[in-house]
Design an enzyme around this catalytic site. Structure first.
Site, short mmCIF file in Angstrom:
data_model
loop_
_atom_site.label_atom_id
_atom_site.label_comp_id
_atom_site.label_asym_id
_atom_site.label_seq_id
_atom_site.Cartn_x
_atom_site.Cartn_y
_atom_site.Cartn_z
N ASP A 1 -26.43 50.41 -0.07
CA ASP A 1 -25.19 50.55 0.70
C ASP A 1 -24.03 49.91 -0.05
O ASP A 1 -24.03 48.70 -0.27
CB ASP A 1 -25.40 49.86 2.06
N ASP B 1 -21.29 51.03 10.54
CA ASP B 1 -21.13 49.62 10.16
C ASP B 1 -20.47 48.84 11.29
O ASP B 1 -19.29 49.01 11.56
CB ASP B 1 -20.27 49.52 8.90
N GLY C 1 -20.42 51.57 -2.47
CA GLY C 1 -19.98 52.13 -3.75
C GLY C 1 -20.83 53.26 -4.28
O GLY C 1 -20.83 53.53 -5.48
N HIS D 1 -25.88 49.43 11.18
CA HIS D 1 -25.90 48.28 10.27
C HIS D 1 -25.11 47.15 10.93
O HIS D 1 -23.90 47.23 11.06
CB HIS D 1 -25.27 48.73 8.94
N GLY E 1 -18.27 44.06 4.27
CA GLY E 1 -17.08 43.75 5.06
C GLY E 1 -15.98 44.79 4.97
O GLY E 1 -15.23 44.95 5.92
N HIS F 1 -24.64 56.46 9.30
CA HIS F 1 -24.77 55.02 9.12
C HIS F 1 -23.49 54.38 9.68
O HIS F 1 -22.39 54.69 9.23
CB HIS F 1 -24.91 54.74 7.62
N GLY G 1 -14.73 51.17 0.54
CA GLY G 1 -13.94 51.49 -0.66
C GLY G 1 -14.14 50.57 -1.84
O GLY G 1 -13.36 50.60 -2.78
ZN ZN Z 1 -23.47 49.64 5.96
#
Ligand code: ZN
Length: 205
Positions: free
Chosen positions: A154, A14, A156, A45, A121, A12, A124
């Site tokens: 998506d 980002d 945590g 994503h 954004g 995945h 963590g």
């Molecule tokens: Zn993502």
């Protein structure tokens, strides 16, 4: 790559543009570089303000699934059609505060619905348990439509939070820090997979 050897089912990636979210990450050239190094599906994503403009570039870079945000600009139905034409799976993502109703007109046409469980954004962040009712409601609506779309969560996701997410009906678990930050990647993935199985016994990716 470690995650591939360790049993991950997909990567995945980002993508952030500094507009839709404050951070900037990478664009199609990095997706193409990852494509050359793995055979696993690439789930891209798009946390970007104008996804419609860049769908073709990311598809050509080798993405298998392109996930745009419903809060971003552009014609969502057109993006779904464009995905079909290019032979790429299309997903739609919802920020934590965006209601599920926003995706209703598209739901039957999606290959993936992604529910964000942190504010997008940054990596963590802690999982927001208040999104679980939305995941459950999404599961019910997809089942009612007879949809085989992935229900992805998506943000945590850890071996602790994955149990509840799996029992709410998610089928796709996006993990970052819980896989890569500490300890062996393969062991972390095995712990996550066991947690998902405890939650629901569904197939994990
Ligand atoms: Zn993502």
């Amino acid at each position: 790559m470690l995650a591939e050897a360790g049993g991950a089912d997909a990567f995945h990636l980002d993508v952030m543009d500094g507009h839709f979210v404050p951070n900037i990450t990478f664009g199609p050239s990095l997706v193409a570089a990852v494509r050359r190094r793995t055979k696993l599906p690439l789930d891209v994503h798009l946390m970007i303000q104008q996804p419609e403009k860049y769908l073709t570039a990311f598809a050509e870079a080798g993405a298998n699934t392109l996930v745009f945000h419903l809060e971003a600009q552009g014609d969502a139905s057109h993006m779904v059609r464009l995905g079909r034409e290019m032979g790429v799976a299309i997903g739609a993502a919802l920020r934590p505060e965006t209601p599920l109703d926003r995706v209703e007109p598209l739901l039957a046409h999606l290959d993936q619905l992604l529910v964000m469980s942190v504010n997008p954004g940054f990596g963590g962040q802690r999982f927001m348990p208040e999104v679980l009712p939305k995941v459950r409601a999404a599961r019910e609506r997809l089942d009612a439509l007879g949809s085989a779309a992935d229900l992805s969560v998506d943000g945590g996701i850890t071996a602790e939070t994955a149990v509840g997410v799996a029992s709410a009906g998610a089928t796709f678990f996006v993990c970052g820090n819980s896989v890569f930050a500490h300890g062996p990647v393969a062991e972390n993935l095995a712990a996550l997979r066991a947690a998902v199985t405890r939650g629901a016994g569904r197939v994990v990716r």
